[in-house]
Design a protein around this motif. Structure first.
Motif, PDB file in Angstrom:
ATOM      1  N   GLY A 259     -19.908 -54.955 -30.220  1.00 40.31           N
ATOM      2  CA  GLY A 259     -20.529 -54.780 -28.914  1.00 40.31           C
ATOM      3  C   GLY A 259     -20.962 -53.347 -28.665  1.00 40.31           C
ATOM      4  O   GLY A 259     -22.061 -53.093 -28.162  1.00 40.31           O
ATOM      5  N   LEU A 260     -20.107 -52.393 -29.027  1.00 39.32           N
ATOM      6  CA  LEU A 260     -20.468 -50.981 -28.841  1.00 39.32           C
ATOM      7  C   LEU A 260     -21.637 -50.584 -29.733  1.00 39.32           C
ATOM      8  O   LEU A 260     -22.508 -49.821 -29.317  1.00 39.32           O
ATOM      9  N   LEU A 261     -21.655 -51.099 -30.954  1.00 40.27           N
ATOM     10  CA  LEU A 261     -22.782 -50.804 -31.843  1.00 40.27           C
ATOM     11  C   LEU A 261     -24.073 -51.432 -31.307  1.00 40.27           C
ATOM     12  O   LEU A 261     -25.141 -50.833 -31.403  1.00 40.27           O
ATOM     13  N   GLY A 262     -23.972 -52.635 -30.758  1.00 39.51           N
ATOM     14  CA  GLY A 262     -25.149 -53.281 -30.183  1.00 39.51           C
ATOM     15  C   GLY A 262     -25.686 -52.533 -28.982  1.00 39.51           C
ATOM     16  O   GLY A 262     -26.898 -52.361 -28.833  1.00 39.51           O
ATOM     17  N   ILE A 263     -24.802 -52.055 -28.113  1.00 31.98           N
ATOM     18  CA  ILE A 263     -25.242 -51.276 -26.951  1.00 31.98           C
ATOM     19  C   ILE A 263     -25.813 -49.928 -27.399  1.00 31.98           C
ATOM     20  O   ILE A 263     -26.783 -49.436 -26.837  1.00 31.98           O
ATOM     21  N   GLY A 264     -25.224 -49.344 -28.430  1.00 30.90           N
ATOM     22  CA  GLY A 264     -25.744 -48.076 -28.932  1.00 30.90           C
ATOM     23  C   GLY A 264     -27.102 -48.222 -29.590  1.00 30.90           C
ATOM     24  O   GLY A 264     -27.968 -47.357 -29.462  1.00 30.90           O
ATOM     25  N   ALA A 265     -27.313 -49.333 -30.297  1.00 31.14           N
ATOM     26  CA  ALA A 265     -28.586 -49.537 -30.981  1.00 31.14           C
ATOM     27  C   ALA A 265     -29.677 -49.968 -30.004  1.00 31.14           C
ATOM     28  O   ALA A 265     -30.844 -49.601 -30.162  1.00 31.14           O
ATOM     29  N   PHE A 266     -29.322 -50.781 -29.013  1.00 30.58           N
ATOM     30  CA  PHE A 266     -30.291 -51.290 -28.053  1.00 30.58           C
ATOM     31  C   PHE A 266     -29.782 -51.027 -26.637  1.00 30.58           C
ATOM     32  O   PHE A 266     -29.275 -51.931 -25.974  1.00 30.58           O
ATOM     33  N   PRO A 267     -29.903 -49.785 -26.160  1.00 28.53           N
ATOM     34  CA  PRO A 267     -29.384 -49.470 -24.809  1.00 28.53           C
ATOM     35  C   PRO A 267     -30.179 -50.194 -23.734  1.00 28.53           C
ATOM     36  O   PRO A 267     -31.382 -50.416 -23.881  1.00 28.53           O
ATOM     37  N   PRO A 268     -29.512 -50.590 -22.655  1.00 29.28           N
ATOM     38  CA  PRO A 268     -30.229 -51.268 -21.568  1.00 29.28           C
ATOM     39  C   PRO A 268     -31.156 -50.303 -20.833  1.00 29.28           C
ATOM     40  O   PRO A 268     -30.881 -49.108 -20.734  1.00 29.28           O
ATOM     41  N   SER A 269     -32.259 -50.829 -20.355  1.00 31.71           N
ATOM     42  CA  SER A 269     -33.203 -49.977 -19.625  1.00 31.71           C
ATOM     43  C   SER A 269     -32.673 -49.723 -18.217  1.00 31.71           C
ATOM     44  O   SER A 269     -32.084 -50.591 -17.597  1.00 31.71           O
ATOM     45  N   VAL A 270     -32.913 -48.515 -17.742  1.00 31.00           N
ATOM     46  CA  VAL A 270     -32.434 -48.111 -16.422  1.00 31.00           C
ATOM     47  C   VAL A 270     -33.649 -47.842 -15.540  1.00 31.00           C
ATOM     48  O   VAL A 270     -34.531 -47.070 -15.907  1.00 31.00           O
ATOM     49  N   ALA A 271     -33.683 -48.490 -14.388  1.00 34.23           N
ATOM     50  CA  ALA A 271     -34.792 -48.274 -13.454  1.00 34.23           C
ATOM     51  C   ALA A 271     -34.536 -46.995 -12.674  1.00 34.23           C
ATOM     52  O   ALA A 271     -33.464 -46.826 -12.092  1.00 34.23           O
ATOM     53  N   PRO A 272     -35.495 -46.070 -12.642  1.00 31.50           N
ATOM     54  CA  PRO A 272     -35.289 -44.829 -11.875  1.00 31.50           C
ATOM     55  C   PRO A 272     -35.252 -45.119 -10.380  1.00 31.50           C
ATOM     56  O   PRO A 272     -36.020 -45.920  -9.859  1.00 31.50           O
ATOM     57  N   GLN A 273     -34.345 -44.442  -9.690  1.00 33.05           N
ATOM     58  CA  GLN A 273     -34.207 -44.595  -8.248  1.00 33.05           C
ATOM     59  C   GLN A 273     -34.164 -43.206  -7.618  1.00 33.05           C
ATOM     60  O   GLN A 273     -33.606 -42.279  -8.202  1.00 33.05           O
ATOM     61  N   PRO A 274     -34.749 -43.062  -6.440  1.00 35.76           N
ATOM     62  CA  PRO A 274     -34.709 -41.745  -5.791  1.00 35.76           C
ATOM     63  C   PRO A 274     -33.298 -41.404  -5.333  1.00 35.76           C
ATOM     64  O   PRO A 274     -32.518 -42.278  -4.972  1.00 35.76           O
ATOM     65  N   VAL A 275     -33.007 -40.120  -5.368  1.00 37.89           N
ATOM     66  CA  VAL A 275     -31.696 -39.638  -4.945  1.00 37.89           C
ATOM     67  C   VAL A 275     -31.764 -39.310  -3.459  1.00 37.89           C
ATOM     68  O   VAL A 275     -32.624 -38.553  -3.025  1.00 37.89           O
ATOM     69  N   GLU A 276     -30.871 -39.903  -2.691  1.00 38.74           N
ATOM     70  CA  GLU A 276     -30.824 -39.644  -1.256  1.00 38.74           C
ATOM     71  C   GLU A 276     -29.516 -38.933  -0.941  1.00 38.74           C
ATOM     72  O   GLU A 276     -28.447 -39.491  -1.128  1.00 38.74           O
ATOM     73  N   ARG A 277     -29.640 -37.707  -0.470  1.00 37.95           N
ATOM     74  CA  ARG A 277     -28.441 -36.932  -0.141  1.00 37.95           C
ATOM     75  C   ARG A 277     -28.352 -36.784   1.367  1.00 37.95           C
ATOM     76  O   ARG A 277     -29.340 -36.466   2.036  1.00 37.95           O
TER      77      ARG A 277
END
Length: 48
Positions: A20-38
């Motif tokens: 599982g760790l090798l699979g996540i390392g080889a094919f990382p999930p895509s992350v949608a960019p979100q604005p930072v609200e402080r």
């Protein structure tokens, strides 16, 4: 096969974890960019 079924179970769980760790390392999930609200602290706008 094995004398200790717990050892076999631990080996299978460890192998699945490694795969599982090798699979996540080889094919990382895509992350949608979100604005930072402080938030601004309320005391910044208070009187001195």
């Amino acid at each position: 096969m094995f004398r200790h079924p717990l050892l076999l179970l631990a080996a299978v769980i460890f192998a699945l974890l490694v795969v599982g760790l090798l699979g996540i390392g080889a094919f990382p999930p895509s992350v949608a960019p979100q604005p930072v609200e402080r938030s601004v602290p309320a005391e910044r706008f208070g009187t001195r």
